[in-house]
Design an enzyme around this catalytic site. Structure first.
Site, mmCIF file in Angstrom:
data_model
loop_
_atom_site.group_PDB
_atom_site.id
_atom_site.type_symbol
_atom_site.label_atom_id
_atom_site.label_comp_id
_atom_site.label_asym_id
_atom_site.label_seq_id
_atom_site.Cartn_x
_atom_site.Cartn_y
_atom_site.Cartn_z
ATOM 1 N N ASP A 234 -0.920 -8.544 -11.429
ATOM 2 C CA ASP A 234 -0.583 -8.745 -10.018
ATOM 3 C C ASP A 234 0.894 -9.139 -9.900
ATOM 4 O OD1 ASP A 234 -0.755 -9.093 -7.317
ATOM 5 O OD2 ASP A 234 -2.187 -10.739 -7.360
ATOM 6 N N CYS B 20 -0.012 -5.691 -2.341
ATOM 7 C CA CYS B 20 -1.344 -5.751 -2.959
ATOM 8 C C CYS B 20 -2.406 -4.898 -2.268
ATOM 9 C CB CYS B 20 -1.833 -7.207 -3.006
ATOM 10 S SG CYS B 20 -0.749 -8.315 -3.920
ATOM 11 N N LYS C 53 -9.341 -10.490 -9.034
ATOM 12 C CA LYS C 53 -8.917 -10.360 -7.638
ATOM 13 C C LYS C 53 -9.428 -9.072 -6.998
ATOM 14 C CE LYS C 53 -4.653 -9.843 -4.913
ATOM 15 N NZ LYS C 53 -3.212 -10.065 -4.876
ATOM 16 N N HIS D 294 -9.200 -8.545 -2.822
ATOM 17 C CA HIS D 294 -8.238 -8.406 -1.717
ATOM 18 C C HIS D 294 -8.415 -7.112 -0.939
ATOM 19 C CE1 HIS D 294 -3.941 -9.771 -0.342
ATOM 20 N NE2 HIS D 294 -4.886 -9.959 0.578
ATOM 21 N N HIS E 132 0.960 -13.625 -9.903
ATOM 22 C CA HIS E 132 1.162 -13.939 -8.480
ATOM 23 C C HIS E 132 1.471 -15.430 -8.333
ATOM 24 C CE1 HIS E 132 0.397 -14.156 -4.164
ATOM 25 N NE2 HIS E 132 0.230 -12.844 -4.120
ATOM 26 N N ASP F 106 -0.191 -3.768 -9.984
ATOM 27 C CA ASP F 106 -0.423 -3.180 -8.662
ATOM 28 C C ASP F 106 0.874 -2.777 -7.977
ATOM 29 O OD1 ASP F 106 0.405 -5.791 -8.191
ATOM 30 O OD2 ASP F 106 -1.200 -6.278 -6.785
ATOM 31 N N HIS F 107 2.006 -3.378 -8.337
ATOM 32 C CA HIS F 107 3.326 -3.004 -7.824
ATOM 33 C C HIS F 107 4.377 -3.792 -8.588
ATOM 34 C CE1 HIS F 107 3.107 -6.809 -5.685
ATOM 35 N NE2 HIS F 107 1.975 -6.421 -5.120
ATOM 36 N N LYS G 157 8.863 -6.190 -4.900
ATOM 37 C CA LYS G 157 7.655 -6.262 -4.086
ATOM 38 C C LYS G 157 7.983 -6.152 -2.601
ATOM 39 C CE LYS G 157 3.782 -9.374 -3.062
ATOM 40 N NZ LYS G 157 3.092 -10.634 -3.426
#
Length: 585
Positions: free
Chosen positions: A37, A77, A136, A138, A292, A344-345, A369
C-alpha cells in the site's frame, strides 16, 4: 541457463503451436498475491535502492521476472484496487471521483465496488479455487442497511476474509492527529448552515402564513435536524472506534483495532491459510497495510533502518514477505505456486509529520500518490515467480498493467474473460514465458478521478513509448506547492494545469519526464499527438454511464450503516486479544 530455458520453451511452442500452450501448464496453480500500500518503486533493492534492505522481495526478482514498466490504473487506493480486482478502469465501475472525493471516506457510506462487477476471485472461486483475502479491502461494505454486505469481499468472490474493511489512517492511532476530522468539520458546517436556514425558513413561512404548516410538523423537523447534527458531531469522538476495525468474514472481531498487533495477526492468518489449503488450488491475496501512514511498525523493527520510521516499516513488510515465501517452501508449494508482488500505486511523497518524511521514494520518476499522470504516482513494482514455469532473473521492459492480473489468473484457471463487458487487462503468460516479445497494450489511459490526465502509447513497431499529458497537477518538489498544503494533488480546478498542445515525453529515452518534446525537437510531434488523440476518442466511445459510487449521497456517513460490535455508539470488542502465535514473533 536462462537462455536455455527460453530456447526450450520456444521449441515447445513451435512444436505445439498456441493450442499446445495449455499443455505446458496442465494444472491450476496456486496463486499468492502480495499487494503493498502506497509503496514507491524506488524503495526496492531490485529496482536500484541501495539503502533500504529488502532481501526477501528482491529474492522474487532473482528467482523470477521483474517488470520495469508496470503501471497502476489509478494513483489512489480505492480506484486502483477496483481496476486491479476487475481488470477494468475504475471509471467503468463508477469508482472514480465525481464531487471531489477520490476514495471511500467511511465504512458507513453506501458506495463501493458494485455487486454486478466480476473480480478475478469470483471467477477462480467458480473454477474450484479456495479464495482468501488477508488485509486491506477499501472497496465498501453495505448498501442499504447495516448487514447487507453488498460490497463485502465475501460477496465479490472471496471464501475467507480477515482484515481491515476500510483502511489504515491516522485516526486509528491515538497519538496521531485526526485525518478525517478536518474534512468532516467542513462538510458538517455546510450541513449545519443548510439545516438551520431550512428550519428558519419554515418558521418564517408559518408566521407569515405563506405555507400551511403545523407547529407539530415544524417541531418534528427540528427534532430530526437535532438528532442528525448530534449524530454527526458525535462522530468526531468515535472515529477510531467506528472506522478502524478488523473483521473475520462478516464478524467484527476487534473494534477499534489494536494497530500495534495488526501485522502479527495478519501474518499469522496468511501463513495459516497457506497451510490450511496447501492441497490447492488456492488464491491468497495478502493486502498489506504497509507502508500507508501512520507507519505502524512493531518494536522489533523500530530504529533498524537508515530511513527512520518509513524505512523501518518497509523492512518489516519485507520480513513478512519472507515469512510467507518460507512457508511456501516448507510446504513444497514453490513449483505449484505463482507468486506476484506489487503495489496499488506510487509512494506518497507529500506525507510528512513535522519535518520528517513519512512517504516513500519513487526513484527517478516524477510525482507520486494521487497524481494521475506522472510516472511516480502510477509506476509500481511487478515481480512474478513460478519456479519451473517462468524463467529466473529475467527483466521485461514493455508496458504492462496491474489490470493484467485479472486476465492472467482467469487464463490460468482455465476460463475465458467475461464477454459482456470491456476488459482492459491482458493475459501476461505469453509475455512472461517469452513466447512473445511485445505487450498487448498499445494505449494506456491515466485517470485522475473522472478526468483523463495522460495517455501512454506503446509503438510496437519501433518499441518507442510516448506519453502525452493533457492535464497535470501543480506539483513543486520543493514542498511549497498546493499538493503539500492539502496533502494530495487535486484532479481539477486551480490545482492543475491544462496543456494545449499536450506535454509530450519520449518515455523510452526520458523515463523521468524531464524534457517535454516540441515540434522543433521531435519531427513526428504532431503525428504522434494526432494518433494519441484518435485513441482517446475511440476509448471514450467504450465508456458507458454507470451509477457514481463516490457521489455525495454514497460518500456521506449514514448512522444506520455503521458496523458496530456491541451497542451503538459505544462499539467495542476484542476477540483476538489472546491470538498472537509465538511462531510469527
Amino acid at each position: 541457463s536462462v537462455w536455455r530455458q527460453q530456447i526450450l520453451v520456444l521449441i515447445f511452442y513451435l512444436i505445439l503451436k498456441p493450442s499446445g500452450l495449455d499443455a505446458l501448464i496442465s494444472y491450476k496453480p496456486n496463486i499468492v498475491i502480495l499487494l503493498a500500500d502506497d509503496f514507491g518503486i524506488g524503495d526496492l533493492g531490485c529496482y536500484g535502492n541501495t539503502t533500504i534492505r529488502t532481501p526477501n522481495i528482491d529474492r522474487l526478482a532473482k528467482e523470477g521476472i521483474k517488470l520495469t514498466q508496470h503501471v497502476a490504473a489509478a494513483p489512489l487506493c480505492t480506484p486502483s484496487r477496483t481496476a486491479f480486482l476487475t481488470g477494468r478502469y475504475a471509471i467503468r465501475s463508477g469508482m472514480e471521483e465525481t464531487v471531489g472525493y477520490r476514495v471511500l471516506q467511511s465504512l458507513a457510506g453506501s458506495g463501493g465496488l458494485p455487486p454486478n462487477e466480476t473480480t478475478f476471485a469470483k471467477i477462480l472461486q467458480k473454477q474450484g479455487y479456495s479464495t482468501g483475502l488477508i488485509g486491506k479491502w477499501h472497496q465498501g461494505m453495505n448498501c442499504e442497511y447495516r448487514n447487507d454486505y453488498c460490497h463485502h469481499p465475501l460477496n465479490h468472490g472471496f471464501d475467507y476474509f480477515y482484515g481491515v474493511p476500510f483502511s489504515l489512517m491516522n485516526d486509528c492511532e491515538i497519538s496521531h492527529p485526526s485525518e478525517l476530522n478536518l474534512p468532516l468539520q467542513k462538510k458538517l458546517w455546510l450541513y449545519t448552515q443548510i439545516i438551520t436556514l431550512a428550519l428558519l425558513t419554515c418558521v418564517a413561512a408559518k408566521l407569515t402564513h405563506l405555507v400551511s404548516l403545523s407547529w407539530k410538523a415544524i417541531f418534528c423537523l427540528a427534532l430530526f435536524d437535532c438528532i442528525f447534527l448530534v449524530s454527526w458531531y458525535s462522530r468526531f469522538g468515535f472515529l477510531r472506534y467506528w472506522e478502524c476495525i478488523i473483521m473475520r468474514n462478516y464478524d467484527i472481531i476487534q473494534q477499534p483495532m489494536k494497530v500495534e498487533r495488526t501485522a502479527s495477526l495478519m501474518l499469522n492468518e496468511a501463513i495459516s491459510y497457506i497451510k490450511r489449503y496447501k492441497q490447492g488450488p488456492f488464491l491468497l491475496l495478502v493486502s498489506f497495510l504497509h507502508v500507508h501512514t501512520p507507519l505502524v511498525t512493531t518494536e522489533k523493527f523500530i530504529g533498524k533502518s537508515n530511513h527512520g520510521l518509513y524505512g523501518d516499516n518497509v523492512e518489516e513488510m519485507d520480513w513478512m514477505v519472507g515469512k510467507i515465501l518460507d512457508t511456501l517452501d516448507k510446504e513444497n508449494l514453490r513449483n505449484s505456486t505463482l507468486t506476484y508482488f506489487t503495489s496499488d500505486h506510487g509512494g506518497h511523497v507529500e506525507a510528512q509529520e513535522g519535518n520528517t518524511q513519512q512517504g516513500g521514494w519513487n526513484g527517478i520518476y516524477k510525482g507520486g500518490k494521487a497524481m494521475g499522470g506522472w510516472e511516480g504516482g502510477i509506476r509500481v513494482p511487478g515481480l512474478f515467480r513460478w519456479t519451473g514455469v517462468l524463467p529466473e532473473g529475467k527483466e521485461i521492459a514493455v508496458p504492462t498493467s496491474l489490470m493484467d492480473i485479472f486476465s492472467t489468473l482467469v487464463h490460468l484457471a482455465g476460463e475465458t474473460v467475461p464477454q459482456d463487458r470491456v476488459i482492459d487487462g491482458r493475459n501476461l503468460m505469453p509475455l512472461l514465458q517469452g513466447l512473445v516479445q511485445h505487450s498487448e497494450h498499445e494505449f494506456m489511459f491515466h485517470y485522475c478521478g473522472i478526468y483523463l490526465h495522460a495517455v501512454r502509447w506503446y509503438e510496437k513497431e519501433s518499441e518507442n513509448v510516448w506519453k502525452a499529458h493533457y492535464v497535470s497537477p501543480i506539483f513543486q518538489p520543493e514542498r511549497s506547492g498546493a499538493c503539500y498544503a492539502i496533502k494530495y494533488c487535486p484532479c481539477s480546478g486551480e490545482g492543475v494545469t491544462h496543456h494545449d498542445p499536450p506535454l509530450l515525453f519520449h518515455l523510452s529515452r526520458d523515463p523521468s519526464e524531464a524534457k517535454p518534446l516540441s515540434a522543433d525537437s521531435e519531427p513526428q510531434f504532431y503525428t504522434i499527438l494526432e494518433r494519441i488523440n484518435k485513441a482517446v476518442e475511440e476509448h471514450r466511445k467504450t465508456l458507458t454511464p454507470v451509477p457514481p459510487q463516490l457521489s455525495s449521497y454514497n460518500i456521506v456517513w449514514k448512522p444506520w450503516l455503521q458496523p458496530c460490535c456491541g451497542s451503538f455508539p459505544f462499539c467495542y470488542c476484542d476477540k483476538e486479544k489472546n491470538n498472537i502465535k509465538v511462531a510469527c514473533q
